[in-house]
Design an enzyme around this catalytic site. Structure first.
Site, mmCIF file in Angstrom:
data_model
loop_
_atom_site.group_PDB
_atom_site.id
_atom_site.type_symbol
_atom_site.label_atom_id
_atom_site.label_comp_id
_atom_site.label_asym_id
_atom_site.label_seq_id
_atom_site.Cartn_x
_atom_site.Cartn_y
_atom_site.Cartn_z
ATOM 1 C CG HIS A 44 -9.548 -97.660 69.061
ATOM 2 N ND1 HIS A 44 -8.720 -96.905 68.264
ATOM 3 C CD2 HIS A 44 -9.035 -97.578 70.310
ATOM 4 C CE1 HIS A 44 -7.747 -96.383 68.988
ATOM 5 N NE2 HIS A 44 -7.914 -96.778 70.237
ATOM 6 C CG ASN A 94 -3.308 -94.501 69.153
ATOM 7 O OD1 ASN A 94 -4.279 -95.134 68.755
ATOM 8 N ND2 ASN A 94 -3.150 -94.165 70.423
ATOM 9 C CE1 TYR A 105 -6.372 -101.697 73.053
ATOM 10 C CE2 TYR A 105 -6.228 -100.899 75.309
ATOM 11 C CZ TYR A 105 -6.266 -100.650 73.955
ATOM 12 O OH TYR A 105 -6.205 -99.362 73.501
#
Length: 486
Positions: A56, A129, A339
């Protein structure tokens, strides 16, 4: 195809017994932190690219608000959903997945759809997404999957051999591959696509009762896509086409809007549903669990500085608020670690104190020092807990709701392994023109693959989903559907 007897090992040389399934407490988990191989893979993977995001990397963002339009307090005690008409400021980041920071916007790739709600109880992130499913369903496979989407270590070129070799050996990817290769693989703009939380989450109400939920952001602009040919042309003419379109739309007052819906499943249904509801490669039928309106999302303000806001924005599915918990989804469980770990590495240990990430409510922690400390570092206040000096204390009423776990600690796959029904259903839902473009896109992507063995293995998956689907691709590639598949 070359064969060898080399054992896969960890970085310290120990042989790896299972590289396909993470270690969980029972078949549904949760994932165990004692799975040091999983932790090493995820932690090492987060540190493979400097300084841009590993995935990303190319993105665009905007500010806006969320307004509640339906009372769902019987399902969740989340404060920002507590009353109809309530508005919560938010920031959203859209992105491609595999490309570098300077890559083109109009490539065939899933789009990241990450929303940060600045609620009165802290930030809440939905990190999804523009597709309702994903390629894999266990985080232990994520570093390997993304390696196939990146560049070959010798040629520094994209490698279709790796892409299709991995997909053909991971049949759970078929549903997402079908979506990616369909018309939806290249959205016309970031404004003209849906968004999904993808994973299953848990809502808990004020009485402690829970339900499983899935998030659906439905674009109010309508879904629009572009063909491979148009996408390729725009990539050459204006590689920042989506970024520019979003900025210009907001700048002229044409504010993009999405309506948020949820699917709600009673907790007990998870044990009897036809697909495992925690498997992110599967969807819940909307006939079984209809969409329920939650509210409206509006984007009405562009960033003032791209780096300070879009690039330094950090999102994690583990950024939760009271009333919203996680599920045993194995891919989600891995993301809870990966993350936040990526942000601590990429932006710094204090990334949440940067203006774009800082909660609107007061923050009281005992964390001190570290990179990117931009406040007074707690001054001279008490810096440990428990203490008798009046420092902040825990609030038991905000504990996550308990749920039972059981089973043997082992590396185990999901119980349900039907990877073909939903992909076949999707193929049969498409019009003849959409099917033709899907087949053309797949054939164009597979032609560069050098190994017929890989092609035939993947054709077998398409055929198992739908006989016409597999046969058309085989014939277009000049191959026959393997006899053992028929």
């Amino acid at each position: 195809m070359s064969k060898n007897n080399k054992k896969l090992t960890t970085s310290w040389g120990a042989p790896v017994g299972d590289n396909q399934n993470s270690m969980t407490a029972g078949s549904r988990g949760p994932t165990l932190i004692q799975d040091v191989h999983l932790l090493e893979k995820l932690a090492h993977f987060n540190r493979e690219r400097v300084p841009e995001r590993v995935v990303h990397a190319k993105g665009a963002g905007a500010h806006g608000y969320f307004e509640v339009t339906n009372d769902l307090t019987k399902y969740t005690k989340a404060n920002f959903l507590s009353e109809v008409g309530k508005r919560t400021p938010l920031f959203i980041r859209f992105s491609t997945v595999a490309g570098e920071n300077g890559s083109a916007d109009t490539v065939r790739d899933p789009r990241g759809f990450a929303v940060k709600f600045y609620t009165e109880e802290g930030n809440y992130d939905i990190v999804g997404n523009n597709t309702p499913v994903f390629f894999i369903r266990d985080a232990i496979k994520f570093p390997d999957f993304i390696h196939t989407q990146k560049r070959h270590p010798q040629t520094h070129l994209k490698n279709p051999n790796a892409v299709w070799d991995f997909w053909s050996l991971s049949p759970e990817s078929l549903h997402q591959v079908t979506i990616l290769m369909s018309d939806r693989g290249i959205p016309a703009t970031l404004r003209h696509m849906h968004g999904y939380g993808s994973h299953t989450f848990k809502w808990v109400n004020a009485d402690g009762d829970g339900v499983w939920v899935k998030y659906h952001f439905r674009t109010e602009q309508g879904v629009k896509n572009i063909t491979e040919e148009v996408g390729t042309r725009i990539a050459g003419e204006n590689p920042d086409y989506h970024t520019e379109d979003l900025f210009n739309a907001i700048d002229k007052g044409d504010f993009p809007k999405w309506k948020l819906y949820v699917q709600i499943m009673p907790l007990e249904d998870a044990n009897t549903y036809k697909f495992d509801p925690f498997d992110v490669t599967k969807v819940w039928s909307q006939k079984d669990y209809p969409l329920i309106e939650v509210g409206n999302m509006v984007l009405n303000r562009n960033p003032e500085n791209y780096f300070a806001e879009v690039e330094q924005a950090t999102f994690s599915p583990g950024t939760l608020v009271p009333g919203i918990d996680v599920s045993p989804d194995k891919m989600l469980q891995g993301r809870l670690f990966a993350y936040a770990d990526a942000h601590r590495y990429r932006v710094g240990a204090n990334h949440n104190s940067l203006p774009i990430n800082r909660p609107k409510n007061e923050v009281n922690t005992y964390q001190r020092d570290g990179q990117m400390r931009v406040d007074n570092n707690g001054g001279g206040s008490v810096y440990y807990e428990p203490n008798s000096l009046g420092g902040p204390k825990e609030s038991p009423e905000d504990k996550q709701a308990a749920y039972p776990v059981s089973g043997v600690a082992e590396n185990v796959a999901y119980d349900h392994n039907d990877h073909y029904t939903q992909a076949g259903d999707l193929y049969r839902l498409l019009s003849e023109e959409e099917r033709t473009r899907l087949v053309q896109n797949i054939v164009g992507a597979m032609k560069p693959v050098e190994s017929d063995e890989i092609k035939l293995r993947q054709i077998g998956h398409f055929y198992k989903a739908d006989k016409e689907y597999g046969t058309r691709i085989a014939e277009a590639l000049g191959l026959s559907v393997p006899q053992e598949v028929k």
